[in-house]
Design a protein around this motif. Sequence first.
Motif, short mmCIF file in Angstrom:
data_model
loop_
_atom_site.label_atom_id
_atom_site.label_comp_id
_atom_site.label_asym_id
_atom_site.label_seq_id
_atom_site.Cartn_x
_atom_site.Cartn_y
_atom_site.Cartn_z
N SER A 212 0.84 -1.20 0.00
CA SER A 212 0.00 0.00 0.00
C SER A 212 0.87 1.25 0.00
N GLU A 213 0.22 2.41 -0.12
CA GLU A 213 0.95 3.68 -0.04
C GLU A 213 1.60 3.82 1.33
N LEU A 214 0.90 3.32 2.35
CA LEU A 214 1.46 3.41 3.71
C LEU A 214 2.72 2.55 3.83
N ASP A 215 2.73 1.38 3.16
CA ASP A 215 3.94 0.55 3.16
C ASP A 215 5.08 1.32 2.48
N LYS A 216 4.74 1.98 1.38
CA LYS A 216 5.78 2.75 0.67
C LYS A 216 6.31 3.89 1.53
N ASP A 217 5.40 4.54 2.26
CA ASP A 217 5.81 5.62 3.17
C ASP A 217 6.74 5.07 4.25
N MET A 218 6.38 3.91 4.78
CA MET A 218 7.19 3.30 5.84
C MET A 218 8.60 2.99 5.32
N LEU A 219 8.65 2.41 4.14
CA LEU A 219 9.95 2.06 3.55
C LEU A 219 10.79 3.31 3.29
N ALA A 220 10.13 4.37 2.80
CA ALA A 220 10.84 5.63 2.54
C ALA A 220 11.39 6.18 3.85
N TYR A 221 10.60 6.04 4.90
CA TYR A 221 11.02 6.53 6.21
C TYR A 221 12.26 5.77 6.71
N LEU A 222 12.21 4.46 6.58
CA LEU A 222 13.34 3.63 7.04
C LEU A 222 14.59 3.95 6.24
N THR A 223 14.43 4.10 4.93
CA THR A 223 15.56 4.39 4.06
C THR A 223 16.15 5.76 4.40
N TYR A 224 15.27 6.76 4.52
CA TYR A 224 15.71 8.13 4.78
C TYR A 224 16.47 8.21 6.10
N ASN A 225 16.00 7.46 7.09
CA ASN A 225 16.63 7.51 8.41
C ASN A 225 17.73 6.47 8.60
N ALA A 226 18.09 5.81 7.49
CA ALA A 226 19.18 4.82 7.50
C ALA A 226 18.96 3.74 8.57
N ILE A 227 17.73 3.32 8.73
CA ILE A 227 17.43 2.22 9.66
C ILE A 227 17.53 0.92 8.86
N PRO A 228 18.42 0.00 9.25
CA PRO A 228 18.52 -1.26 8.51
C PRO A 228 17.17 -2.00 8.53
N PHE A 229 16.80 -2.57 7.39
CA PHE A 229 15.51 -3.26 7.35
C PHE A 229 15.62 -4.53 6.53
N LYS A 230 14.67 -5.41 6.71
CA LYS A 230 14.47 -6.54 5.82
C LYS A 230 12.96 -6.61 5.57
N ILE A 231 12.59 -6.79 4.32
CA ILE A 231 11.17 -6.91 4.00
C ILE A 231 10.79 -8.39 4.03
N VAL A 232 9.73 -8.68 4.74
CA VAL A 232 9.27 -10.06 4.88
C VAL A 232 7.90 -10.17 4.22
N ALA A 233 7.82 -11.02 3.19
CA ALA A 233 6.54 -11.23 2.50
C ALA A 233 5.89 -12.46 3.13
N THR A 234 4.97 -12.20 4.05
CA THR A 234 4.46 -13.29 4.86
C THR A 234 3.17 -13.90 4.29
N LYS A 235 2.69 -14.93 4.96
CA LYS A 235 1.51 -15.72 4.55
C LYS A 235 1.77 -16.46 3.23
N ALA A 236 3.05 -16.82 3.01
CA ALA A 236 3.43 -17.52 1.77
C ALA A 236 2.72 -18.87 1.64
N ASP A 237 2.26 -19.42 2.76
CA ASP A 237 1.52 -20.69 2.69
C ASP A 237 0.21 -20.55 1.95
N LYS A 238 -0.24 -19.31 1.75
CA LYS A 238 -1.53 -19.08 1.09
C LYS A 238 -1.44 -19.10 -0.43
#
Length: 192
Positions: free
Chosen positions: A118-144
């Motif tokens: 979503s746009e909110l996910d994109k905002d969150m990622l931009a925030y993490l990147t801008y603030n140099a917070i290390p992140f890993k994206i987890v695409a969950t519910k893969a069993d579905k």
Amino acid sequence: MKIESAKYLTSAVKSSDFISDGIEFAFVGRSNVGKSSFINSLLGKKIARTSSTPGRTRMINYFLINNSFRFVDLPGYGYHKAGKQNILLWSTLMEDYLKECKCLKRVFMLVDIRHKPSELDKDMLAYLTYNAIPFKIVATKADKIAKSKVGNYVKIIAKELNVMPLNILAYSSETLLNKDKILDIIENDINI
Ligand SMILES: Nc1nc2c(ncn2[C@@H]2O[C@H](COP(=O)(O)OP(=O)(O)OP(=O)(O)O)[C@@H](O)[C@H]2O)c(=O)[nH]1
Ligand SMILES: [Mg+2]
């Protein structure tokens, strides 16, 4: 890394409750995406409360792992349908935590493998990147989804978020797909 012990430590309802020393890993993502389930599955213990109702986690909950580092379960964000209205779920407590926390080693940002971020996910990622917070994206519910489609879904999410597919790890709290990889990431972060 082996999880030897995990226990609920405390909750924060305001920024003065935040813990100011030690090592923390935090979990962010849309409400109901599976953050609390992710924590429980990593720990092999039902310790964080889960629910099929969005917005279940309102406080910040701290868990102490192996008597050495903490998991921080943050309130989710997103839109909650109430009748005909879409109500924005956004926690200023979560925002304050990301601004003020001093112990954060990495954020695991969860998205649902089946849905475009979503746009909110994109905002969150931009925030993490801008603030140099290390992140890993987890695409969950893969069993579905079918196993053979996991790679394709990851690519779609990577394209939407404008990151390399390598930055995204498919996961399932049900089948524990890639649990060992997540624990390896945490172990590496701790040892740096
Ligand atoms: N099939 C499947 N269901 C999952 C998975 N992870 C979470 N769920 C389900 O999704 C729902 C929401 O999970 P939670 O872990 O409570 O989600 P949350 O992100 O902590 O939600 P909030 O606290 O409201 O922000 C629950 O019904 C879980 O059982 C998964 O990997 N696979
Ligand atoms: Mg939760």
